[in-house]
Design a protein around this motif. Sequence first.
Motif, PDB file in Angstrom:
ATOM      1  N   THR A  84       0.840  -1.201   0.000  1.00 34.67           N
ATOM      2  CA  THR A  84       0.000   0.000   0.000  1.00 34.67           C
ATOM      3  C   THR A  84       0.872   1.247   0.000  1.00 34.67           C
ATOM      4  O   THR A  84       2.002   1.239   0.490  1.00 34.67           O
ATOM      5  CB  THR A  84      -0.916   0.052   1.237  1.00 34.67           C
ATOM      6  N   GLN A 363      -3.187   5.502 -10.619  1.00 32.94           N
ATOM      7  CA  GLN A 363      -3.111   4.409 -11.592  1.00 32.94           C
ATOM      8  C   GLN A 363      -1.699   3.846 -11.683  1.00 32.94           C
ATOM      9  O   GLN A 363      -1.510   2.631 -11.808  1.00 32.94           O
ATOM     10  CB  GLN A 363      -3.558   4.885 -12.970  1.00 32.94           C
ATOM     11  N   ARG A 366      -1.190   1.479  -8.828  1.00 34.51           N
ATOM     12  CA  ARG A 366      -1.845   0.192  -9.098  1.00 34.51           C
ATOM     13  C   ARG A 366      -1.072  -0.605 -10.152  1.00 34.51           C
ATOM     14  O   ARG A 366      -0.944  -1.831 -10.041  1.00 34.51           O
ATOM     15  CB  ARG A 366      -3.281   0.428  -9.563  1.00 34.51           C
ATOM     16  N   TYR A 370       0.636  -2.044  -6.305  1.00 37.49           N
ATOM     17  CA  TYR A 370       0.335  -1.490  -4.991  1.00 37.49           C
ATOM     18  C   TYR A 370      -1.061  -0.864  -5.005  1.00 37.49           C
ATOM     19  O   TYR A 370      -1.659  -0.662  -6.062  1.00 37.49           O
ATOM     20  CB  TYR A 370       1.383  -0.444  -4.590  1.00 37.49           C
ATOM     21  N   GLU A 371      -1.552  -0.540  -3.830  1.00 35.22           N
ATOM     22  CA  GLU A 371      -2.884   0.051  -3.710  1.00 35.22           C
ATOM     23  C   GLU A 371      -2.776   1.414  -3.040  1.00 35.22           C
ATOM     24  O   GLU A 371      -2.216   1.544  -1.938  1.00 35.22           O
ATOM     25  CB  GLU A 371      -3.788  -0.847  -2.871  1.00 35.22           C
ATOM     26  N   VAL A 373      -3.913   4.259  -0.714  1.00 29.93           N
ATOM     27  CA  VAL A 373      -4.783   4.320   0.463  1.00 29.93           C
ATOM     28  C   VAL A 373      -5.056   5.790   0.760  1.00 29.93           C
ATOM     29  O   VAL A 373      -4.136   6.583   0.983  1.00 29.93           O
ATOM     30  CB  VAL A 373      -4.129   3.644   1.681  1.00 29.93           C
TER      31      VAL A 373
END
Length: 381
Positions: A84, A363, A366, A370-371, A373
Amino acid sequence: MKTLDEQSLPTLDKSFYHELRRYNWLEVEQSIFRKTASDVQRALNKERISMEDFKALISPAAEPFLDTMAIKANKLTQRRFGKTIQMYVPLYVSNYCTNYCVYCGFNCHNQILRKMLTKEQVLEEIAVLEKWGFRHLLLVSGEAEKLTDATYYEELVRTVRSHFAQISLEVQPLDEHEYVALGKAGVSFVCVYQETYNEDVYPEFHPRGRKHNFRYRLETPDRIARAGINKIGIGALLGLQNWRTDSFFTALHLMYLEKTYWQTRYSISLPRLRPHVGSFMPNDPINDKQMAQLIMAYRLLDPEVEISLSTRESAPFRDMAMKIGITTMSAASSTEPGGYATHNEELEQFSINDSRSVEEMAQSIRNHGYEPVWKDWDLWL
Protein backbone atom coordinates in the motif's frame (compact mmCIF):
# COMPACT_ATOMS: atom_id res chain seq x y z
CA MET A 1 26.56 37.32 24.49
CA LYS A 2 23.36 35.54 23.49
CA THR A 3 21.35 36.81 20.54
CA LEU A 4 17.77 37.98 20.95
CA ASP A 5 16.58 34.71 19.41
CA GLU A 6 18.52 32.65 21.95
CA GLN A 7 17.28 34.76 24.86
CA SER A 8 13.61 34.70 23.92
CA LEU A 9 13.09 31.01 23.10
CA PRO A 10 12.83 28.36 25.83
CA THR A 11 15.09 25.31 26.08
CA LEU A 12 14.52 21.89 27.63
CA ASP A 13 16.48 20.34 30.49
CA LYS A 14 16.58 17.04 28.62
CA SER A 15 16.27 16.70 24.85
CA PHE A 16 17.95 15.37 21.72
CA TYR A 17 20.20 18.44 21.82
CA HIS A 18 22.11 16.89 24.70
CA GLU A 19 22.49 13.62 22.79
CA LEU A 20 23.69 15.42 19.66
CA ARG A 21 26.37 17.29 21.61
CA ARG A 22 28.05 13.96 22.37
CA TYR A 23 29.04 13.62 18.70
CA ASN A 24 31.55 15.39 16.49
CA TRP A 25 30.35 16.02 12.92
CA LEU A 26 33.75 15.52 11.27
CA GLU A 27 34.48 12.33 13.21
CA VAL A 28 31.12 10.84 12.21
CA GLU A 29 31.69 11.80 8.57
CA GLN A 30 35.14 10.21 8.54
CA SER A 31 33.77 7.09 10.23
CA ILE A 32 31.16 6.67 7.48
CA PHE A 33 33.76 6.93 4.71
CA ARG A 34 36.01 4.39 6.47
CA LYS A 35 33.37 1.66 6.29
CA THR A 36 34.32 -1.36 4.18
CA ALA A 37 32.54 -4.00 2.12
CA SER A 38 32.92 -6.37 5.07
CA ASP A 39 31.10 -3.89 7.30
CA VAL A 40 28.27 -3.71 4.77
CA GLN A 41 28.03 -7.49 4.46
CA ARG A 42 27.97 -7.84 8.23
CA ALA A 43 25.11 -5.34 8.47
CA LEU A 44 23.10 -7.11 5.77
CA ASN A 45 23.40 -10.42 7.60
CA LYS A 46 21.76 -9.03 10.75
CA GLU A 47 18.07 -9.09 11.65
CA ARG A 48 18.29 -5.71 13.41
CA ILE A 49 21.09 -3.30 12.65
CA SER A 50 22.91 -0.80 14.85
CA MET A 51 23.84 2.81 14.16
CA GLU A 52 27.33 1.61 13.19
CA ASP A 53 25.70 -0.76 10.70
CA PHE A 54 23.64 2.14 9.38
CA LYS A 55 26.86 4.05 8.72
CA ALA A 56 28.02 1.14 6.58
CA LEU A 57 24.77 1.04 4.61
CA ILE A 58 24.95 4.75 3.72
CA SER A 59 28.67 4.64 2.94
CA PRO A 60 30.27 4.47 -0.52
CA ALA A 61 31.24 0.89 0.34
CA ALA A 62 27.57 -0.14 0.12
CA GLU A 63 27.13 0.80 -3.54
CA PRO A 64 27.90 -2.74 -4.87
CA PHE A 65 25.24 -4.15 -2.50
CA LEU A 66 22.26 -2.06 -3.59
CA ASP A 67 20.40 -4.97 -5.19
CA THR A 68 20.69 -6.99 -1.98
CA MET A 69 19.57 -3.99 0.05
CA ALA A 70 16.57 -3.50 -2.25
CA ILE A 71 15.36 -7.08 -1.84
CA LYS A 72 15.62 -6.92 1.93
CA ALA A 73 14.03 -3.44 2.12
CA ASN A 74 11.12 -4.58 -0.04
CA LYS A 75 10.43 -7.58 2.18
CA LEU A 76 10.60 -5.56 5.39
CA THR A 77 8.27 -2.88 4.02
CA GLN A 78 5.66 -5.34 2.78
CA ARG A 79 5.80 -7.29 6.06
CA ARG A 80 4.87 -4.15 8.02
CA PHE A 81 2.82 -2.04 5.58
CA GLY A 82 1.64 -4.47 2.92
CA LYS A 83 1.56 -3.38 -0.71
CA THR A 84 0.00 0.00 0.00
CA ILE A 85 0.96 3.65 -0.50
CA GLN A 86 -0.64 6.19 1.80
CA MET A 87 -1.74 9.31 -0.10
CA TYR A 88 -1.67 12.89 1.21
CA VAL A 89 -1.75 16.40 -0.19
CA PRO A 90 0.02 19.57 1.01
CA LEU A 91 -1.98 22.78 1.26
CA TYR A 92 0.14 25.92 1.44
CA VAL A 93 -1.72 28.54 3.46
CA SER A 94 0.88 31.33 3.50
CA ASN A 95 4.23 32.24 1.97
CA TYR A 96 4.98 35.11 4.34
CA CYS A 97 8.24 34.43 6.17
CA THR A 98 10.49 36.36 8.56
CA ASN A 99 13.46 34.00 8.15
CA TYR A 100 16.38 34.51 5.82
CA CYS A 101 17.05 30.91 4.75
CA VAL A 102 19.49 31.27 1.87
CA TYR A 103 18.17 28.16 0.06
CA CYS A 104 14.43 28.90 0.23
CA GLY A 105 12.17 30.71 -2.22
CA PHE A 106 10.04 32.06 0.64
CA ASN A 107 12.91 33.79 2.47
CA CYS A 108 12.17 37.33 3.59
CA HIS A 109 14.71 38.97 1.23
CA ASN A 110 13.24 37.47 -1.94
CA GLN A 111 11.06 39.93 -3.82
CA ILE A 112 8.09 37.64 -4.44
CA LEU A 113 4.34 38.01 -4.31
CA ARG A 114 3.09 37.18 -0.79
CA LYS A 115 -0.26 35.74 0.21
CA MET A 116 -1.95 34.38 3.34
CA LEU A 117 -5.19 32.45 2.91
CA THR A 118 -8.33 33.35 4.79
CA LYS A 119 -10.64 30.63 6.11
CA GLU A 120 -12.90 31.22 3.11
CA GLN A 121 -10.00 30.77 0.69
CA VAL A 122 -8.89 27.62 2.49
CA LEU A 123 -12.37 26.17 2.03
CA GLU A 124 -12.14 26.93 -1.70
CA GLU A 125 -8.94 24.86 -1.78
CA ILE A 126 -10.58 22.10 0.24
CA ALA A 127 -13.43 21.84 -2.26
CA VAL A 128 -10.90 20.97 -4.98
CA LEU A 129 -8.96 18.51 -2.83
CA GLU A 130 -12.09 16.68 -1.72
CA LYS A 131 -13.11 16.15 -5.33
CA TRP A 132 -9.70 14.57 -5.93
CA GLY A 133 -10.34 12.11 -3.10
CA PHE A 134 -7.75 13.17 -0.52
CA ARG A 135 -8.48 12.40 3.13
CA HIS A 136 -5.04 13.24 4.57
CA LEU A 137 -4.20 16.97 4.54
CA LEU A 138 -0.85 18.63 5.30
CA LEU A 139 -1.10 22.36 6.10
CA VAL A 140 2.14 24.13 5.13
CA SER A 141 3.23 27.70 5.75
CA GLY A 142 6.17 30.06 5.73
CA GLU A 143 7.45 30.99 9.18
CA ALA A 144 5.99 34.37 10.14
CA GLU A 145 5.10 33.79 13.77
CA LYS A 146 3.37 37.14 14.35
CA LEU A 147 1.19 36.86 11.25
CA THR A 148 0.56 33.11 11.03
CA ASP A 149 0.68 32.21 14.70
CA ALA A 150 -0.61 29.14 16.52
CA THR A 151 -4.07 30.69 16.83
CA TYR A 152 -4.26 31.11 13.05
CA TYR A 153 -3.42 27.43 12.53
CA GLU A 154 -5.86 26.36 15.23
CA GLU A 155 -8.68 28.25 13.51
CA LEU A 156 -7.82 26.68 10.15
CA VAL A 157 -7.68 23.19 11.65
CA ARG A 158 -11.10 23.61 13.24
CA THR A 159 -12.40 24.91 9.90
CA VAL A 160 -11.26 21.89 7.87
CA ARG A 161 -11.12 18.99 10.32
CA SER A 162 -14.58 17.62 9.44
CA HIS A 163 -13.38 17.20 5.84
CA PHE A 164 -10.34 15.00 6.55
CA ALA A 165 -9.37 11.86 8.45
CA GLN A 166 -5.90 13.22 9.27
CA ILE A 167 -4.69 16.81 9.54
CA SER A 168 -0.95 17.46 9.64
CA LEU A 169 1.16 20.58 10.06
CA GLU A 170 4.46 21.70 8.56
CA VAL A 171 4.86 25.22 9.94
CA GLN A 172 7.24 27.11 12.23
CA PRO A 173 8.31 25.45 15.51
CA LEU A 174 5.94 26.21 18.37
CA ASP A 175 5.94 25.97 22.15
CA GLU A 176 4.65 22.86 23.90
CA HIS A 177 1.41 24.44 25.13
CA GLU A 178 0.62 25.53 21.56
CA TYR A 179 1.02 21.95 20.33
CA VAL A 180 -1.33 20.82 23.10
CA ALA A 181 -3.98 23.26 21.84
CA LEU A 182 -3.45 22.19 18.22
CA GLY A 183 -3.79 18.56 19.20
CA LYS A 184 -7.12 19.31 20.83
CA ALA A 185 -8.19 21.19 17.70
CA GLY A 186 -7.57 18.14 15.52
CA VAL A 187 -3.88 17.96 14.56
CA SER A 188 -2.53 14.40 14.72
CA PHE A 189 0.78 14.73 12.85
CA VAL A 190 3.46 17.45 12.88
CA CYS A 191 6.48 17.61 10.56
CA VAL A 192 9.56 19.66 11.39
CA TYR A 193 12.83 19.38 9.50
CA GLN A 194 16.15 20.37 11.02
CA GLU A 195 17.53 21.16 7.53
CA THR A 196 21.05 20.26 8.73
CA TYR A 197 22.26 18.78 12.01
CA ASN A 198 25.65 20.49 11.67
CA GLU A 199 25.35 23.14 14.39
CA ASP A 200 28.60 24.87 13.38
CA VAL A 201 27.43 25.78 9.87
CA TYR A 202 23.67 25.98 10.54
CA PRO A 203 23.81 29.79 11.10
CA GLU A 204 25.33 30.26 7.63
CA PHE A 205 22.13 28.92 6.06
CA HIS A 206 19.83 30.70 8.55
CA PRO A 207 21.54 34.05 9.24
CA ARG A 208 18.41 35.90 10.40
CA GLY A 209 15.02 35.20 11.89
CA ARG A 210 13.72 32.90 14.57
CA LYS A 211 14.96 29.89 12.61
CA HIS A 212 18.50 31.07 13.37
CA ASN A 213 18.12 29.39 16.78
CA PHE A 214 19.45 25.87 16.11
CA ARG A 215 18.60 24.45 19.53
CA TYR A 216 14.99 25.62 19.64
CA ARG A 217 14.33 24.01 16.28
CA LEU A 218 16.16 20.81 17.21
CA GLU A 219 14.10 20.43 20.40
CA THR A 220 10.80 20.85 18.55
CA PRO A 221 10.10 17.09 18.18
CA ASP A 222 10.64 16.76 21.95
CA ARG A 223 8.01 19.44 22.56
CA ILE A 224 5.62 17.87 20.05
CA ALA A 225 5.91 14.44 21.69
CA ARG A 226 5.52 15.90 25.19
CA ALA A 227 2.34 17.61 23.97
CA GLY A 228 0.84 14.23 23.07
CA ILE A 229 0.70 14.59 19.26
CA ASN A 230 0.16 11.17 17.67
CA LYS A 231 2.87 11.28 14.97
CA ILE A 232 6.03 13.27 14.26
CA GLY A 233 7.92 13.69 10.99
CA ILE A 234 11.63 14.56 10.85
CA GLY A 235 14.30 14.87 8.17
CA ALA A 236 17.23 16.84 6.77
CA LEU A 237 17.27 18.96 3.62
CA LEU A 238 19.53 16.88 1.42
CA GLY A 239 22.15 19.00 -0.29
CA LEU A 240 22.94 21.58 2.39
CA GLN A 241 25.74 19.49 3.90
CA ASN A 242 27.21 16.04 3.34
CA TRP A 243 24.05 13.98 2.87
CA ARG A 244 25.48 10.84 4.47
CA THR A 245 26.42 12.64 7.68
CA ASP A 246 23.14 14.53 7.93
CA SER A 247 21.28 11.25 7.35
CA PHE A 248 23.21 9.56 10.14
CA PHE A 249 22.11 12.29 12.56
CA THR A 250 18.54 12.09 11.27
CA ALA A 251 18.59 8.36 12.05
CA LEU A 252 20.15 9.03 15.45
CA HIS A 253 17.36 11.53 16.13
CA LEU A 254 14.77 8.93 15.16
CA MET A 255 16.29 6.32 17.47
CA TYR A 256 16.32 8.80 20.36
CA LEU A 257 12.68 9.77 19.80
CA GLU A 258 11.47 6.18 19.52
CA LYS A 259 13.22 5.26 22.76
CA THR A 260 12.20 8.38 24.70
CA TYR A 261 8.63 8.79 23.42
CA TRP A 262 7.78 5.21 22.54
CA GLN A 263 4.01 5.80 22.32
CA THR A 264 4.43 8.21 19.39
CA ARG A 265 4.58 7.19 15.70
CA TYR A 266 7.30 8.53 13.41
CA SER A 267 7.91 9.40 9.78
CA ILE A 268 11.08 10.20 7.83
CA SER A 269 11.09 12.54 4.83
CA LEU A 270 13.91 12.96 2.31
CA PRO A 271 13.53 16.42 0.72
CA ARG A 272 16.13 17.36 -1.89
CA LEU A 273 16.79 20.96 -2.83
CA ARG A 274 14.69 22.02 -5.82
CA PRO A 275 14.87 25.10 -8.12
CA HIS A 276 13.49 28.24 -6.43
CA VAL A 277 13.72 32.04 -6.48
CA GLY A 278 17.36 32.83 -5.65
CA SER A 279 20.82 31.57 -6.61
CA PHE A 280 21.71 29.04 -3.89
CA MET A 281 23.22 25.80 -5.15
CA PRO A 282 23.48 22.55 -3.13
CA ASN A 283 26.80 22.07 -1.36
CA ASP A 284 26.60 18.28 -1.55
CA PRO A 285 23.97 17.14 -4.07
CA ILE A 286 22.64 13.61 -3.78
CA ASN A 287 21.92 11.70 -6.99
CA ASP A 288 19.11 9.20 -7.63
CA LYS A 289 21.25 6.14 -6.95
CA GLN A 290 22.39 7.56 -3.62
CA MET A 291 18.83 8.59 -2.78
CA ALA A 292 17.68 5.01 -3.32
CA GLN A 293 20.53 3.79 -1.13
CA LEU A 294 19.44 6.12 1.66
CA ILE A 295 15.80 5.04 1.49
CA MET A 296 16.81 1.39 1.76
CA ALA A 297 19.21 2.09 4.62
CA TYR A 298 16.45 3.82 6.60
CA ARG A 299 14.15 0.86 6.01
CA LEU A 300 16.76 -1.68 7.12
CA LEU A 301 17.44 0.38 10.24
CA ASP A 302 13.76 0.74 11.18
CA PRO A 303 11.13 -1.58 9.66
CA GLU A 304 8.38 0.32 11.50
CA VAL A 305 9.03 3.91 10.44
CA GLU A 306 6.93 5.52 7.72
CA ILE A 307 9.01 6.96 4.86
CA SER A 308 7.55 9.76 2.77
CA LEU A 309 8.49 10.96 -0.72
CA SER A 310 7.01 14.15 -2.16
CA THR A 311 6.57 15.52 -5.67
CA ARG A 312 10.02 17.10 -5.39
CA GLU A 313 11.11 13.81 -6.97
CA SER A 314 10.60 12.70 -10.58
CA ALA A 315 7.83 10.33 -11.66
CA PRO A 316 10.23 7.48 -12.62
CA PHE A 317 12.08 7.75 -9.32
CA ARG A 318 8.89 7.77 -7.26
CA ASP A 319 7.57 4.75 -9.14
CA MET A 320 10.75 2.88 -8.33
CA ALA A 321 10.91 4.06 -4.73
CA MET A 322 7.61 2.50 -3.70
CA LYS A 323 9.32 -0.89 -4.07
CA ILE A 324 12.30 -0.14 -1.81
CA GLY A 325 10.75 1.31 1.33
CA ILE A 326 8.53 4.32 0.63
CA THR A 327 5.11 4.15 2.33
CA THR A 328 3.65 7.65 1.83
CA MET A 329 3.39 9.94 -1.20
CA SER A 330 1.78 13.20 -2.23
CA ALA A 331 0.23 13.81 -5.64
CA ALA A 332 -0.71 16.81 -7.82
CA SER A 333 0.97 19.08 -5.27
CA SER A 334 1.02 22.86 -5.41
CA THR A 335 3.64 24.83 -3.44
CA GLU A 336 1.77 28.14 -3.63
CA PRO A 337 -0.95 29.48 -1.31
CA GLY A 338 -4.27 29.08 -3.09
CA GLY A 339 -2.69 27.10 -5.91
CA TYR A 340 -5.39 24.45 -6.28
CA ALA A 341 -8.31 26.80 -6.87
CA THR A 342 -6.30 29.50 -8.72
CA HIS A 343 -2.78 28.87 -10.03
CA ASN A 344 -0.14 31.62 -9.85
CA GLU A 345 3.46 30.43 -10.20
CA GLU A 346 4.78 33.70 -8.71
CA LEU A 347 3.67 32.36 -5.32
CA GLU A 348 5.55 29.03 -5.53
CA GLN A 349 8.11 28.00 -2.92
CA PHE A 350 9.82 25.67 -5.40
CA SER A 351 9.06 23.85 -8.63
CA ILE A 352 7.67 20.34 -8.27
CA ASN A 353 9.18 17.48 -10.29
CA ASP A 354 6.35 14.94 -10.57
CA SER A 355 3.45 16.79 -12.20
CA ARG A 356 1.10 13.82 -12.68
CA SER A 357 -2.56 14.28 -11.84
CA VAL A 358 -4.15 12.47 -8.91
CA GLU A 359 -5.72 9.92 -11.26
CA GLU A 360 -2.43 9.31 -13.07
CA MET A 361 -0.55 8.85 -9.80
CA ALA A 362 -3.13 6.44 -8.39
CA GLN A 363 -3.11 4.41 -11.59
CA SER A 364 0.67 4.24 -11.60
CA ILE A 365 0.62 2.90 -8.04
CA ARG A 366 -1.84 0.19 -9.10
CA ASN A 367 0.19 -0.61 -12.22
CA HIS A 368 3.14 -1.39 -9.98
CA GLY A 369 1.11 -3.83 -7.89
CA TYR A 370 0.34 -1.49 -4.99
CA GLU A 371 -2.88 0.05 -3.71
CA PRO A 372 -3.30 3.78 -3.01
CA VAL A 373 -4.78 4.32 0.46
CA TRP A 374 -6.71 7.55 0.96
CA LYS A 375 -7.76 7.06 4.57
CA ASP A 376 -6.52 4.98 7.50
CA TRP A 377 -8.79 6.13 10.31
CA ASP A 378 -10.17 9.30 11.88
CA LEU A 379 -7.28 10.28 14.12
CA TRP A 380 -8.71 13.48 15.56
CA LEU A 381 -11.95 12.07 16.92
